[in-house]
Design a protein around this motif. Structure first.
Motif, mmCIF file in Angstrom:
data_model
loop_
_atom_site.group_PDB
_atom_site.id
_atom_site.type_symbol
_atom_site.label_atom_id
_atom_site.label_comp_id
_atom_site.label_asym_id
_atom_site.label_seq_id
_atom_site.Cartn_x
_atom_site.Cartn_y
_atom_site.Cartn_z
ATOM 1 N N UNK A 87 1.029 -1.391 0.109
ATOM 2 C CA UNK A 87 0.088 0.614 0.121
ATOM 3 C C UNK A 87 0.741 1.156 -0.397
ATOM 4 N N UNK A 88 2.191 1.802 0.238
ATOM 5 C CA UNK A 88 3.492 2.692 -0.230
ATOM 6 C C UNK A 88 2.772 3.376 0.510
ATOM 7 N N UNK A 89 3.349 2.399 2.333
ATOM 8 C CA UNK A 89 3.528 3.621 2.857
ATOM 9 C C UNK A 89 4.437 4.480 2.888
ATOM 10 N N UNK A 90 4.760 5.555 3.202
ATOM 11 C CA UNK A 90 5.869 6.546 2.862
ATOM 12 C C UNK A 90 6.163 7.348 3.849
ATOM 13 N N UNK A 91 6.989 6.648 4.282
ATOM 14 C CA UNK A 91 7.526 7.709 6.098
ATOM 15 C C UNK A 91 8.581 9.217 5.837
ATOM 16 N N UNK A 92 7.951 9.508 4.735
ATOM 17 C CA UNK A 92 9.090 10.196 4.644
ATOM 18 C C UNK A 92 9.448 12.132 5.582
ATOM 19 N N UNK A 93 8.225 12.399 5.351
ATOM 20 C CA UNK A 93 7.771 12.899 6.687
ATOM 21 C C UNK A 93 7.040 14.242 5.709
ATOM 22 N N UNK A 94 6.949 15.099 6.552
ATOM 23 C CA UNK A 94 5.891 16.099 5.342
ATOM 24 C C UNK A 94 6.081 17.676 5.715
ATOM 25 N N UNK A 95 6.618 17.946 5.076
ATOM 26 C CA UNK A 95 6.736 19.714 5.104
ATOM 27 C C UNK A 95 5.769 20.389 4.985
ATOM 28 N N UNK A 96 6.121 21.721 5.493
ATOM 29 C CA UNK A 96 4.208 22.930 5.371
ATOM 30 C C UNK A 96 5.575 24.007 5.192
ATOM 31 N N UNK A 97 5.213 24.686 4.071
ATOM 32 C CA UNK A 97 6.365 26.065 3.376
ATOM 33 C C UNK A 97 5.433 27.469 4.181
ATOM 34 N N UNK A 98 6.061 28.421 4.069
ATOM 35 C CA UNK A 98 5.948 29.944 4.504
ATOM 36 C C UNK A 98 6.367 30.165 3.332
ATOM 37 N N UNK A 99 5.420 31.037 2.756
ATOM 38 C CA UNK A 99 5.704 32.061 1.739
ATOM 39 C C UNK A 99 5.377 33.506 1.761
ATOM 40 N N UNK A 100 5.039 34.532 3.490
ATOM 41 C CA UNK A 100 5.360 35.775 2.974
ATOM 42 C C UNK A 100 5.515 35.105 4.217
ATOM 43 N N UNK A 101 5.125 36.997 5.606
ATOM 44 C CA UNK A 101 5.080 37.094 6.666
ATOM 45 C C UNK A 101 4.060 36.482 7.421
ATOM 46 N N UNK A 102 3.346 36.649 7.202
ATOM 47 C CA UNK A 102 1.894 36.528 7.654
ATOM 48 C C UNK A 102 1.841 34.990 7.363
ATOM 49 N N UNK A 103 2.208 34.106 6.312
ATOM 50 C CA UNK A 103 2.288 32.525 6.984
ATOM 51 C C UNK A 103 3.870 32.064 8.119
#
Ligand SMILES: Cc1cc2nc3c(=O)[nH]c(=O)nc-3n(C[C@H](O)[C@H](O)[C@H](O)COP(=O)(O)OP(=O)(O)OC[C@H]3O[C@@H](n4cnc5c(N)ncnc54)[C@H](O)[C@@H]3O)c2cc1C
Length: 379
Positions: A87-103
């Motif tokens: 079932x292709x469990x992929x444990x590489x993790x997750x990134x959450x990006x910010x593109x501005x000061x508000x983000x």
């Protein structure tokens, strides 16, 4: 046929419960499905297993998500052994990006409280982020990395669960829409479609976004679940460009092992309308290109929608209708049904097979709907 257990709905929730009950020794399990098995929300999903990336508090729901996530490595290994399907469990993790000061302000706030609460989260600079994912936009300011947020190929998960049913004699009756739960002398005796009656000792509603359309005897279903449409698009570059799930506050991309990149998702109150709209596709493309402008070099290869099952407060509805004794509900997993399927199946099956009442069944019980309370007094 008179089944021990009748499961209505062959999505990830119904199929996982069927497997778990079978593993506990139930042998006469029948699933009834209005369309084709495994083709609705569970097929449309992105397959992210993300208890951390979107949470802003630690509460019962967070613990439920996190615990279910922890079951995935064992669940994937068991399914591989049982069915031969990875079932292709992929444990590489997750990134959450910010593109501005508000983000960035939102991300820093999340980082601070999650770190203080002891969750596994890292705060990365733009250079560190680009080091991990060289094909994302160089406009990235900073990011969070969630090592414990993973992904699974949900369509292969469905294929594995369906193979399990085939290998183990669990019958699925497709293209059969249940209209009514049958109620005789205060007891649930099964369910009926326009042309058939399905008798069973125990009935489980795993009907996702459609749950409220079914009648309970002559009464309306006292549980309110509504569909929330999610549109998705896909790109198919010929090589794998990204290693992990990548969010921005405006969308996400999910790279699959075969190179496909899924982008999601809209959140729309559009009834049972499953159309893909130009507006939805445009917004998703924009969100994808913000994360990775190089995706602009590729045509959109695929577009689809699914209906998330949503109930009050966005929380699942799990457990038995009180006093009925033989009618259970497992629905309203909203944005996290793939993540929550293994634990949902375990606690429902443990309740049915061993009478064990998990804390989660006490928290997400159907009695939180007033109509259920009233109905249970009549039973
Ligand atoms: C675009 C999108 C992206 C998503 N991404 C993620 C994600 O990344 N991670 C995650 O964890 N979750 C995600 N979700 C949520 C997840 O897909 C759902 O929470 C989950 O699939 C719900 O599973 P289910 O089995 O309850 O519903 P479904 O898969 O919809 O299955 C319910 C089944 O019941 C059948 N049925 C309904 N009524 C009847 C009836 N009367 N008689 C017979 N059969 C009936 C339906 O035909 C259907 O097959 C996403 C959802 C969408 C739409």
């Amino acid at each position: 046929m008179n089944s021990d257990v009748l499961i209505i709905g062959a999505g990830v929730i119904g199929l996982c419960i069927a497997r778990e009950l079978h593993k506990k020794g139930f042998r006469r399990i029948e699933i009834v499905e209005r369309g084709k098995a495994g083709q609705e929300a569970s097929f449309a999903a992105a397959g992210m297993l993300a208890p951390n990336a979107e949470t802003d508090k630690i509460d019962d729901f967070y613990h439920f998500c996190s615990e279910s996530n922890g079951l995935y490595p064992g669940f994937a290994a068991e399914l591989l052994e049982e069915t031969g399907i990875d079932i292709e469990l992929d444990r590489s993790g997750t990134l959450f990006l910010a593109f501005s000061e508000k983000d960035a302000a939102v991300l820093r706030n999340r980082f601070n409280w999650q770190r203080d609460a002891g969750l596994r989260v890292e705060h990365l600079t733009a250079a560190e982020t680009l080091g991990l994912e060289p094909f994302i936009s160089t406009d990235v300011c900073e990011s969070l990395f969630f090592a414990d947020d993973w992904q699974v190929e949900n369509r292969k998960l469905l294929a594995a669960l369906l193979k399990y049913t085939q290998l183990n004699g669990i019958e699925i009756q497709e293209h059969t829409e249940i209209q009514r739960i049958c109620l005789e002398d205060g007891k649930i005796t099964g369910a009926e479609s326009a042309s058939n009656k399905f008798l069973a000792d125990l009935t489980i509603l795993a009907t996702g976004a459609w749950t409220s359309l079914i009648k309970l005897g002559e009464a309306a279903m006292p549980i309110i679940v509504k569909p929330i449409r999610g549109q998705m698009i896909g790109f198919h570059p010929h090589e794998r460009l990204f290693q992990r799930v990548i969010y921005s506050p405006r969308g996400y991309i999910v790279p699959r092992a075969d190179g496909r990149i899924l982008t999601g998702a809209t959140v729309e109150d559009a009834g049972f309308d499953k159309s893909v709209t130009e507006d939805g596709v445009g917004k998703l493309r924009e969100a994808a290109l913000e994360i990775a402008p190089c995706l602009g070099d590729f045509e959109i290869s695929d577009r689809w929608t699914g209906l998330r099952p949503f109930a009050a407060e966005g929380l699942p509805i799990l457990g038995e209708i009180p006093n009925a004794g033989n009618l259970f509900v497992a629905t309203a997993h909203y944005r996290n049904g793939i993540l929550l399927a293994p634990l949902t199946a375990k606690i429902i099956a443990a309740r049915i097979a061993e009478g064990k009442v998990s804390e989660y069944l006490k928290i997400f019980h159907p009695q939180r709907f007033r109509g259920v309370e009233q109905l249970s007094q009549l039973l």
